[in-house]
Design a protein around this motif. Structure first.
Motif, PDB file in Angstrom:
ATOM      1  N   ILE A 156      22.957  -9.074   3.296  1.00 58.23           N
ATOM      2  CA  ILE A 156      24.042  -9.819   2.634  1.00 58.23           C
ATOM      3  C   ILE A 156      25.294  -9.703   3.492  1.00 58.23           C
ATOM      4  CG2 ILE A 156      25.349 -10.163   0.515  1.00 58.23           C
ATOM      5  CD1 ILE A 156      23.202  -8.586  -0.982  1.00 58.23           C
ATOM      6  N   GLY A 159      28.649 -10.966   9.012  1.00 57.82           N
ATOM      7  CA  GLY A 159      29.673 -10.519   9.963  1.00 57.82           C
ATOM      8  C   GLY A 159      28.973  -9.685  11.025  1.00 57.82           C
ATOM      9  N   GLY A 160      29.747  -8.905  11.765  1.00 56.97           N
ATOM     10  CA  GLY A 160      29.150  -8.126  12.845  1.00 56.97           C
ATOM     11  C   GLY A 160      28.086  -7.164  12.361  1.00 56.97           C
ATOM     12  N   THR A 189      34.772 -10.071  11.733  1.00 58.22           N
ATOM     13  CA  THR A 189      34.409  -9.716  13.105  1.00 58.22           C
ATOM     14  C   THR A 189      34.794 -10.847  14.059  1.00 58.22           C
ATOM     15  OG1 THR A 189      32.561  -8.504  12.153  1.00 58.22           O
ATOM     16  CG2 THR A 189      32.525  -8.833  14.528  1.00 58.22           C
ATOM     17  N   ILE A 582      30.443  -1.131  13.180  1.00 54.89           N
ATOM     18  CA  ILE A 582      29.546  -2.186  12.669  1.00 54.89           C
ATOM     19  C   ILE A 582      28.277  -2.299  13.516  1.00 54.89           C
ATOM     20  CG2 ILE A 582      31.360  -3.533  11.556  1.00 54.89           C
ATOM     21  CD1 ILE A 582      31.430  -5.404  13.865  1.00 54.89           C
TER      22      ILE A 582
HETATM   23  P1  ADP Z   1      31.842  -6.299   8.931  1.00 51.21           P
HETATM   24  O1  ADP Z   1      32.902  -6.121   9.970  1.00 51.21           O
HETATM   25  O2  ADP Z   1      31.620  -5.104   8.121  1.00 51.21           O
HETATM   26  O3  ADP Z   1      30.594  -6.892   9.517  1.00 51.21           O
HETATM   27  P2  ADP Z   1      32.832  -8.897   8.224  1.00 51.21           P
HETATM   28  O4  ADP Z   1      34.075  -9.186   7.478  1.00 51.21           O
HETATM   29  O5  ADP Z   1      32.821  -9.214   9.668  1.00 51.21           O
HETATM   30  O6  ADP Z   1      32.439  -7.390   7.929  1.00 51.21           O
HETATM   31  O7  ADP Z   1      31.618  -9.702   7.557  1.00 51.21           O
HETATM   32  C1  ADP Z   1      31.315  -9.636   6.200  1.00 51.21           C
HETATM   33  C2  ADP Z   1      30.638 -10.945   5.810  1.00 51.21           C
HETATM   34  O8  ADP Z   1      30.096 -10.841   4.496  1.00 51.21           O
HETATM   35  C3  ADP Z   1      31.590 -12.136   5.781  1.00 51.21           C
HETATM   36  O9  ADP Z   1      31.108 -13.158   6.613  1.00 51.21           O
HETATM   37  C4  ADP Z   1      31.615 -12.555   4.315  1.00 51.21           C
HETATM   38  O10 ADP Z   1      31.766 -13.944   4.123  1.00 51.21           O
HETATM   39  C5  ADP Z   1      30.258 -12.068   3.824  1.00 51.21           C
HETATM   40  N1  ADP Z   1      30.189 -11.855   2.373  1.00 51.21           N
HETATM   41  C6  ADP Z   1      31.090 -11.182   1.604  1.00 51.21           C
HETATM   42  N2  ADP Z   1      30.686 -11.181   0.322  1.00 51.21           N
HETATM   43  C7  ADP Z   1      29.499 -11.859   0.270  1.00 51.21           C
HETATM   44  C8  ADP Z   1      28.596 -12.195  -0.776  1.00 51.21           C
HETATM   45  N3  ADP Z   1      28.827 -11.858  -2.047  1.00 51.21           N
HETATM   46  N4  ADP Z   1      27.496 -12.917  -0.462  1.00 51.21           N
HETATM   47  C9  ADP Z   1      27.253 -13.292   0.818  1.00 51.21           C
HETATM   48  N5  ADP Z   1      28.086 -13.009   1.840  1.00 51.21           N
HETATM   49  C10 ADP Z   1      29.181 -12.298   1.575  1.00 51.21           C
END
Ligand code: ADP
Length: 597
Positions: A156, A159-160, A189, A582
């Motif tokens: 789910i 992102g990165g 990311t 990440i």
């Molecule tokens: P990280 O740096 O931890 O990878 P990011 O902000 O780069 O975090 O990525 C998190 C991703 O998760 C984002 O693209 C966001 O849209 C997605 N996201 C957040 N909540 C949900 C959800 N309920 N269902 C699907 N995707 C989600």
């Protein structure tokens, strides 16, 4: 790198195809026939138009056929791969699918979205369409059938952390589905400056930098006021270089030189060769190569459990209900919550609620809510990092003289320094909040910003000056006047700074990174304000990225990685440690989930 950008284009198409696949089952897709014809009398023909994007003109060719928009070709654009170019690909698709201009901007790509919409609007005006009506027209929604899918590992958040987890799980032989609620992948990311901290003897030795895993470990723990979980910090620093090498194997090229990103405390920050967006682009390519199914506009709303184990998710996919069963595990990689003012004020009452954020709008802490409902423990929730480097209007991290700490200094509105620029991020932000209007100017010169130089966000110095975000002047006096400062005060500040560089000692502020004098015209300044950036608290995990309950028991089938987790950074995250986090924990989560029996 050019080759890679071309491949990225294909990946986005496959991302779209993936969502189209679902949407087709659901009965409505981007490719559906328009519900009604375009209002206003449009003349059939081909219309060329252009508008300003984030990186220059966007040129399009729009075809009207029998009062319908039948085709939109983008002839030219310079938007950033993985960020702005998502708008360039998706918006024309949506305009055609809905036969309207009532199409949302792509989050994180506001200027590119405006640019492509501007060009389309201009072409439609030329064709004689009633554009005002098209802007408010509602697309007809057909009822959508529920969707059910299954994979070994369901990730789910794309992102990165999520992308790394998906690639890693696939490498271990698992079938993988990755979803993201937004219409683009990359999350925060893709908006990050892209610095990855790792102790790297090979690169650092060439620059004469002494470093060790213990030093990275101690600085990370101490820099977070010893509030992090030492085991997780150990896992992070010990595996950071392995993460760099893994990315290299996936095709990401890094610059030879390491540097010190803001708040990193030591020169061990790695930057991809093509700088901004490089991490997401490389992972995207692997997602495509490995045929990993990726569903965009697909939001997880709850985790499915069976006798305490997590076995899948329920949510929505572009308006349809979706259930995805996970045979081995679900990985929460939903990022942080800095974009949710409600969650911010719930967990951190001291933070001004009107503080803007560097985050994309989807950073609303969904994974924390879903994880907690499945029994997860939350740790460090009151630790939120604000940066002193936000755009005064939007809070964004773009639009400034973003390079290594080596290259810049800060002055307040009176033209005086007020903090060492190589300090911890929380210290710099606190010091900035105490200045007049909580505002400062970052100052840099042409020793760093030679003509054509790009900042960490792929913006050239010329573009920055042209946009008004950066102010340029041929002399320090002139710069002071443009910034409404007393030239005598400002030039004295610079002279004192240059003397510190010469002596290798900064007696007043104690800055230790003293490499470059500020003495080569033209000189530059960009205004910055505090902005909410990273939420350090989150789901408690162990070094296998398994999610834990309050009783320190593993929740079977539930894994987490990235900003949704807590305990890795303590009360203050070092700059450059988030990307390391990440990748290291994303890779770990994927491998752990794939290995679960
Ligand atoms: P990280 O740096 O931890 O990878 P990011 O902000 O780069 O975090 O990525 C998190 C991703 O998760 C984002 O693209 C966001 O849209 C997605 N996201 C957040 N909540 C949900 C959800 N309920 N269902 C699907 N995707 C989600």
């Amino acid at each position: 790198m050019r080759m890679r950008i071309k491949q990225t284009t294909k990946i986005w198409l496959s991302g779209l195809l993936a969502s189209t696949l679902i949407l087709t089952t659901a009965g409505c897709s981007l490719g559906d026939k328009p519900s009604t014809e375009v209002s206003g009398v449009m003349k059939s023909g081909v219309y060329k138009a252009e508008a300003e994007g984030f990186h220059g003109q966007i040129k399009i060719e729009l075809t009207v056929d029998s009062d319908k928009i039948s085709d939109i070709k983008v002839l030219k654009h310079g938007e950033t791969p993985g960020v702005g170019d998502v708008a360039i690909k998706q918006i024309p698709e949506k305009v055609i699918a809905t036969q309207s201009l009532n199409v949302d901007s792509i989050s994180g790509a506001t200027f590119s979205s405006k640019g492509i919409m501007g060009a389309i609007t201009a072409a439609l005006t030329e064709a004689g369409a009633n554009v005002e009506e098209l802007k408010t027209k509602q697309a007809q929604q057909a009822a959508k059938e529920a969707i059910t899918k299954e994979a070994d590992v369901v990730v789910i958040g794309a992102g990165g952390a999520g992308l790394a987890a998906a690639v890693s799980a696939k490498q271990q032989g698992a079938s993988v589905i990755i979803i993201d609620k937004m219409s683009r992948i990359g999350g925060n990311t893709a908006l990050a400056g892209g610095a990855y901290n790792a102790v790297d003897p090979e690169r650092q030795k060439k620059q004469g930098i002494e470093d060790s895993l213990d030093k990275h470990y101690t600085q990370t723990l101490k820099g977070g006021d010893n509030k992090a979980n030492p085991e997780l910090v150990r896992h992070l620093v010990d595996n950071a270089l392995g993460g760099v090498q893994w990315l290299e194997q996936l095709g990401l090229e890094f610059q030879d030189e390491v540097f010190t990103v803001a708040g990193a405390l030591w020169p061990r920050s790695h930057r991809p060769l093509n700088e901004h967006g490089g991490f997401v682009t490389a992972l995207q390519e692997s997602i495509e190569k490995n045929n990993i199914e990726i569903l965009l506009q697909t939001e997880a709303k709850e985790l499915l459990t069976d006798q305490g184990a997590v076995v899948g998710l329920k949510g929505t996919s572009d308006g349809a209900e979706i259930t995805i069963h996970a045979k081995k595990g679900v990985i929460l990689a939903t990022g942080g919550y800095a974009a949710s003012k409600e969650m911010r004020s719930k967990y951190h009452k001291g933070l001004p609620t009107d503080l803007p954020t560097t985050n994309h709008p989807g950073a609303t802490g969904d994974g924390l809510i879903m994880g907690e409902a499945a029994g997860a423990n939350l740790v460090g929730m009151d630790f939120i990092q604000s940066l002193p480097l936000g755009d005064p209007e939007t809070g964004s991290l773009t639009g400034w003289l973003a390079k290594g700490v080596e290259s810049y200094m800060f002055v307040n509105k009176s033209g005086e320094r007020f903090i060492r620029e190589d300090a911890r991020r929380d210290e710099m932000t606190a010091a900035l909040m105490a200045q007049q209007d909580s505002m400062m100017y970052v100052i840099a010169d042409s020793n760093t910003f030679k003509p054509g130089t790009k900042n960490n966000f792929d913006e050239t110095i010329e573009k920055l000056v042209e946009s008004g975000k950066v102010i340029a002047a041929d002399t320090l006096e002139e710069l002071a006047k443009k910034l409404n400062m007393d030239p005598a005060v400002f030039t004295a500040t610079i002279a004192a700074y240059n003397e510190s560089v010469e002596k290798g000692k900064d007696p007043k502020w104690g800055r230790e990174i003293l490499e470059k004098k500020m003495d080569k015209a033209p000189f530059f300044a960009s205004a910055r304000k505090p902005t909410a950036h990273h939420t350090m608290g989150g789901l408690e995990i162990n070094t296998k990225a398994e999610v834990l309950t309050k009783d320190q028991e593993v929740i079977p089938g539930l894994y987490a990685a990235g900003e949704v987790t807590g305990g890795i950074h303590g009360s203050n995250r070092l700059g450059g440690n988030a990307i390391a986090d990440i990748i290291v924990f994303g890779k770990q989560a994927g491998a752990s989930a794939a290995a679960r029996q």
